[in-house]
Scaffold this motif. Structure first.
Motif, PDB file in Angstrom:
ATOM      1  N   ASP A   1       0.832  -1.212   0.000  1.00  0.00           N
ATOM      2  CA  ASP A   1       0.000   0.000   0.000  1.00  0.00           C
ATOM      3  C   ASP A   1       0.862   1.256   0.000  1.00  0.00           C
ATOM      4  OD1 ASP A   1      -2.557  -1.429   0.337  1.00  0.00           O
ATOM      5  OD2 ASP A   1      -1.738  -1.936   2.319  1.00  0.00           O
ATOM      6  N   ALA A   2       2.099   1.164   0.511  1.00  0.00           N
ATOM      7  CA  ALA A   2       3.004   2.316   0.583  1.00  0.00           C
ATOM      8  C   ALA A   2       4.439   1.812   0.532  1.00  0.00           C
ATOM      9  CB  ALA A   2       2.764   3.116   1.853  1.00  0.00           C
ATOM     10  N   ILE A   3       5.320   2.667  -0.015  1.00  0.00           N
ATOM     11  CA  ILE A   3       6.740   2.317  -0.138  1.00  0.00           C
ATOM     12  C   ILE A   3       7.577   3.445   0.461  1.00  0.00           C
ATOM     13  CG2 ILE A   3       8.634   1.888  -1.762  1.00  0.00           C
ATOM     14  CD1 ILE A   3       6.531   0.672  -3.665  1.00  0.00           C
ATOM     15  N   VAL A   4       8.580   3.059   1.236  1.00  0.00           N
ATOM     16  CA  VAL A   4       9.503   4.020   1.847  1.00  0.00           C
ATOM     17  C   VAL A   4      10.887   3.808   1.245  1.00  0.00           C
ATOM     18  CG1 VAL A   4      10.639   4.745   3.982  1.00  0.00           C
ATOM     19  CG2 VAL A   4       8.206   4.131   4.003  1.00  0.00           C
ATOM     20  N   LEU A   5      11.479   4.891   0.740  1.00  0.00           N
ATOM     21  CA  LEU A   5      12.837   4.860   0.206  1.00  0.00           C
ATOM     22  C   LEU A   5      13.788   5.366   1.277  1.00  0.00           C
ATOM     23  CD1 LEU A   5      12.158   6.432  -3.320  1.00  0.00           C
ATOM     24  CD2 LEU A   5      12.183   3.990  -2.714  1.00  0.00           C
ATOM     25  N   ALA A   6      14.532   4.460   1.882  1.00  0.00           N
ATOM     26  CA  ALA A   6      15.539   4.835   2.883  1.00  0.00           C
ATOM     27  C   ALA A   6      16.903   4.681   2.220  1.00  0.00           C
ATOM     28  CB  ALA A   6      15.413   3.957   4.121  1.00  0.00           C
ATOM     29  N   THR A   7      17.086   5.425   1.143  1.00  0.00           N
ATOM     30  CA  THR A   7      18.236   5.217   0.259  1.00  0.00           C
ATOM     31  C   THR A   7      19.338   6.245   0.458  1.00  0.00           C
ATOM     32  OG1 THR A   7      16.939   6.369  -1.453  1.00  0.00           O
ATOM     33  CG2 THR A   7      16.974   3.963  -1.517  1.00  0.00           C
ATOM     34  N   GLY A   8      19.269   7.001   1.555  1.00  0.00           N
ATOM     35  CA  GLY A   8      20.394   7.838   1.935  1.00  0.00           C
ATOM     36  C   GLY A   8      20.521   9.130   1.164  1.00  0.00           C
ATOM     37  N   PHE A   9      21.775   9.637   1.081  1.00  0.00           N
ATOM     38  CA  PHE A   9      22.030  10.981   0.582  1.00  0.00           C
ATOM     39  C   PHE A   9      23.180  11.000  -0.415  1.00  0.00           C
ATOM     40  CE2 PHE A   9      20.297  11.255   4.830  1.00  0.00           C
ATOM     41  CZ  PHE A   9      19.324  12.237   4.724  1.00  0.00           C
ATOM     42  N   ASP A  10      23.156  12.018  -1.268  1.00  0.00           N
ATOM     43  CA  ASP A  10      24.322  12.380  -2.065  1.00  0.00           C
ATOM     44  C   ASP A  10      25.168  13.254  -1.150  1.00  0.00           C
ATOM     45  OD1 ASP A  10      26.211  13.194  -3.850  1.00  0.00           O
ATOM     46  OD2 ASP A  10      24.816  13.880  -5.389  1.00  0.00           O
ATOM     47  N   ALA A  11      26.032  12.593  -0.382  1.00  0.00           N
ATOM     48  CA  ALA A  11      26.647  13.225   0.782  1.00  0.00           C
ATOM     49  C   ALA A  11      27.761  14.206   0.423  1.00  0.00           C
ATOM     50  CB  ALA A  11      27.211  12.138   1.711  1.00  0.00           C
ATOM     51  N   VAL A  12      27.936  15.175   1.285  1.00  0.00           N
ATOM     52  CA  VAL A  12      29.033  16.147   1.328  1.00  0.00           C
ATOM     53  C   VAL A  12      28.994  17.135   0.163  1.00  0.00           C
ATOM     54  CG1 VAL A  12      31.533  16.504   1.562  1.00  0.00           C
ATOM     55  CG2 VAL A  12      30.468  14.464   2.563  1.00  0.00           C
ATOM     56  N   THR A  13      28.990  16.617  -1.064  1.00  0.00           N
ATOM     57  CA  THR A  13      29.085  17.500  -2.231  1.00  0.00           C
ATOM     58  C   THR A  13      27.767  17.666  -2.987  1.00  0.00           C
ATOM     59  OG1 THR A  13      29.713  15.650  -3.668  1.00  0.00           O
ATOM     60  CG2 THR A  13      31.498  16.855  -2.580  1.00  0.00           C
ATOM     61  N   GLY A  14      26.784  16.838  -2.683  1.00  0.00           N
ATOM     62  CA  GLY A  14      25.566  16.794  -3.491  1.00  0.00           C
ATOM     63  C   GLY A  14      24.861  18.120  -3.646  1.00  0.00           C
ATOM     64  N   ALA A  15      24.730  18.871  -2.544  1.00  0.00           N
ATOM     65  CA  ALA A  15      23.997  20.134  -2.607  1.00  0.00           C
ATOM     66  C   ALA A  15      24.700  21.151  -3.497  1.00  0.00           C
ATOM     67  CB  ALA A  15      23.819  20.701  -1.198  1.00  0.00           C
ATOM     68  N   LEU A  16      26.017  21.232  -3.408  1.00  0.00           N
ATOM     69  CA  LEU A  16      26.769  22.189  -4.225  1.00  0.00           C
ATOM     70  C   LEU A  16      26.766  21.794  -5.692  1.00  0.00           C
ATOM     71  CD1 LEU A  16      29.853  23.100  -2.012  1.00  0.00           C
ATOM     72  CD2 LEU A  16      27.942  24.553  -2.657  1.00  0.00           C
ATOM     73  N   GLU A  17      26.836  20.507  -5.971  1.00  0.00           N
ATOM     74  CA  GLU A  17      26.882  20.063  -7.361  1.00  0.00           C
ATOM     75  C   GLU A  17      25.545  20.242  -8.075  1.00  0.00           C
ATOM     76  OE1 GLU A  17      30.450  16.773  -7.345  1.00  0.00           O
ATOM     77  OE2 GLU A  17      28.487  16.150  -6.612  1.00  0.00           O
ATOM     78  N   ARG A  18      24.491  20.491  -7.323  1.00  0.00           N
ATOM     79  CA  ARG A  18      23.191  20.753  -7.936  1.00  0.00           C
ATOM     80  C   ARG A  18      22.979  22.233  -8.233  1.00  0.00           C
ATOM     81  NH1 ARG A  18      23.111  16.003  -5.914  1.00  0.00           N
ATOM     82  NH2 ARG A  18      21.549  14.422  -6.424  1.00  0.00           N
ATOM     83  N   ILE A  19      23.939  23.056  -7.875  1.00  0.00           N
ATOM     84  CA  ILE A  19      23.894  24.479  -8.192  1.00  0.00           C
ATOM     85  C   ILE A  19      24.884  24.747  -9.324  1.00  0.00           C
ATOM     86  CG2 ILE A  19      24.238  26.820  -7.294  1.00  0.00           C
ATOM     87  CD1 ILE A  19      23.791  25.651  -4.485  1.00  0.00           C
ATOM     88  N   GLU A  20      24.502  25.572 -10.271  1.00  0.00           N
ATOM     89  CA  GLU A  20      25.395  25.930 -11.375  1.00  0.00           C
ATOM     90  C   GLU A  20      26.386  26.982 -10.873  1.00  0.00           C
ATOM     91  OE1 GLU A  20      25.179  28.096 -15.744  1.00  0.00           O
ATOM     92  OE2 GLU A  20      23.348  27.266 -14.861  1.00  0.00           O
ATOM     93  N   ILE A  21      27.471  26.522 -10.264  1.00  0.00           N
ATOM     94  CA  ILE A  21      28.473  27.419  -9.688  1.00  0.00           C
ATOM     95  C   ILE A  21      29.617  27.594 -10.693  1.00  0.00           C
ATOM     96  CG2 ILE A  21      30.139  27.728  -7.821  1.00  0.00           C
ATOM     97  CD1 ILE A  21      28.281  26.158  -6.009  1.00  0.00           C
TER      98      ILE A  21
END
Length: 552
Positions: A375-395
């Motif tokens: 009936d429901a699915i949970v994704l506990a698949t973690g994070f794009d750690a340390v660099t993920g947030a910066l790499e998603r910005i066009e810097i």
């Protein structure tokens, strides 16, 4: 980088992120040093990681009384209820501090930074957002957090599933009621280990899909007594100072010694004691657990034996035994009743190691040609750690070079604080710092203080541009890699190495020299006049003042 049609909002400093780091930057730079600071935050309010991670069981794995700011007024007034605080209490604490420091007036909420480019002619960063707004500042500080961008799996047919799919890193603010439902949890990292026991208490049926078994130890969590809080508050300055001289930035149990020098019977008895009382202290029982294969195997087998003692079904216990990596080389999880949960009649474990998930369907998940209905699915698949947030910005840095290109073969930095080719950009707890292996709030405080002191140095000297040199960055990257090579860490397919994100370069992302040594290194850089930073092309204000003097 597109151009906004609105007039830029100009500031001394633009900060990305309003978690622990962003709030402290406001307090230190705005309130204590007088800088005009603007923080841009994609969420609706402060909190960062603790705003987004509202999944059941989300909890800190460092002791609450030290996973907190060292501001004396705040630490004397605030009372933590548990040894390891849960997410609602941590977020309540963050809001308490936000009110005390009045940070919200310097924050733009619901605002995602989409691009940032360094204007070399003016020595300023031009920052664009999804709100069609533009901000300009001499300095750009990334306070984006190490675990702030969920790692999104892409299974065939996900869009066809008719029930809700929840990611632990973006949990609905109102919570989720699984009562009476058939629920799947994909992933057995820290967020899965924390959430699975509580979801199991609600769900009619819970199926856990596990690719890699994970080492976890009991949190040994408990309420704090009034007496304990009083003693900690009376000794906070001494305790915090002592913590700065440790490897992890927090006080804990000391090792017995090296594996070769201890009686195995006594060592096992000490492991048993720590299993019951200390949480993360289990892997610190021996001082060579992370460098000696023999020591590591001894500690790892102790945990495997515990799994077999706790889990009643031998086949399930065998699946839960980790064998793929040395214990401690992935972030060790703390749990509350995780292994015991697999004794519940409504919980089952499915290994997707040999037979991965084939696809999602309207009704569930197919593994090995068998459809499991949910009936429901949970994704506990973690994070794009340390660099993920910066790499998603066009810097874009000097000479129009994108950060994505600079990091194409792996994230590089000088001290985890600055990146060559990107002037006037600072990263709080960035790649190459020890942050993810420490009490991260202690690391945040150290980085914010160091950056603030450096900005004051630049202001006093009239320097408008600073940049990490290529040589200093290369030396630091080499030092980080060298330290890792002498340990067992590189043997694990961990997020420390970026392995959990398809296509991410495999580079060890943390400095392993320890918090104390790192602080000493950074202090020496400051005391020596900031070697490793290039100021040769950044003295425009000094030259202008000299020209004005001569002309006068």
């Amino acid at each position: 980088m597109s151009k906004s049609t609105t007039e830029p909002s100009r500031h001394d400093v633009v900060v990305i992120g309003a978690g622990f780091s962003g709030m402290l930057l406001i307090h230190r730079l705005r309130d204590e040093l007088g800088y005009d600071v603007k923080v841009l935050e994609r969420g609706e309010d402060v909190g960062g990681t603790w705003f987004w991670n509202r999944y059941p069981g989300a909890r800190c794995d460092f002791e609450s009384e030290f996973y907190s700011y060292s501001d004396d007024e705040i630490q004397q007034e605030w009372n933590w209820s548990e040894k390891y605080a849960a997410q609602p209490e941590i977020l309540e604490y963050i809001n308490f501090v936000a009110e005390r420091w009045d940070v919200r007036r310097s924050i733009e909420f619901d605002t995602t930074v989409t691009a940032a480019a360094f204007d070399e002619a003016r020595d300023v960063w031009v920052v664009e957002t999804d709100q069609d707004s533009t901000f300009e500042a001499r300095y750009l500080i990334a306070a984006t957090g190490n675990l702030s961008v969920p790692s999104e799996p892409s299974f065939p047919g996900m869009e066809t599933f008719t029930g809700p799919i929840h990611h632990t890193g973006r949990w609905p603010r109102g919570g989720v009621d699984f009562t009476g439902q058939r629920v799947a949890v994909i992933g057995t990292g820290s967020s899965g280990i924390q959430s699975i026991p509580l979801i199991a208490e609600q769900a009619a049926e819970l199926t856990v899909f596990q690719r890699t078994a994970t080492f976890t130890v009991p949190a040994a969590n408990r309420p704090l007594t009034d007496r304990e809080r009083q003693v900690t508050k009376a000794n906070y300055p001494v305790l915090r100072e002592a913590a700065t001289h440790t490897r992890a930035g927090i006080l804990g149990e000391q090792p017995m010694g090296s594996f070769a020098d201890v009686d195995p019977v006594l060592a096992r008895g000490e492991l048993e004691r720590r299993w019951r009382t200390t949480g993360l202290g289990v892997t610190a029982t021996l001082n060579d657990t992370l460098v000696s294969e023999e020591a590591n195997a001894f500690v790892a087998q102790f945990v495997r034996d515990k799994i077999n003692q706790i889990v009643k079904d031998p086949a399930t216990a065998k699946l839960l035994e980790p064998h793929d990596y040395p214990i401690g080389t992935k972030r060790l999880a703390l749990d509350t009743g995780y292994y015991e949960t697999f004794n519940r009649p409504n919980v089952s474990l499915v290994s997707i190691r040999e037979n991965p998930i084939e696809r999602f369907t309207r009704n569930g998940i197919v593994v090995d040609d068998h459809e499991h209905e949910f009936d429901a699915i949970v994704l506990a698949t973690g994070f794009d750690a340390v660099t993920g947030a910066l790499e998603r910005i066009e810097i874009t840095g000097r000479n129009g070079r994108p950060l994505a290109d600079a990091w194409a073969e792996g994230a590089t930095s000088y001290l985890g604080l600055a990146v060559h080719g990107f002037p006037n950009l600072f990263t709080v707890t960035g790649p190459g710092s020890p942050a993810v292996l420490t009490n991260v709030v202690a690391s945040i405080e150290h980085h914010v203080e160091w950056i603030a002191d450096y900005l004051e140095h630049l202001r006093r000297e009239g320097i408008t541009r600073t940049e990490a040199t290529a040589a200093a960055q290369a030396d630091w990257v080499e030092r980080v890699a060298e330290l890792a090579s002498h340990t067992l860490y590189p043997r694990a397919a961990s997020w420390y190495m970026g392995v959990n994100v398809p296509g991410k370069p495999r580079v060890f992302l943390a400095y392993l020299g320890g918090f104390s040594t790192y602080r000493t290194t950074c202090s020496a850089v400051a005391a020596d006049g900031y070697p490793g930073f290039d100021h040769a092309h950044a003295v425009r204000e000094i030259a202008d003042r000299e020209t004005e003097r001569v002309n006068a």
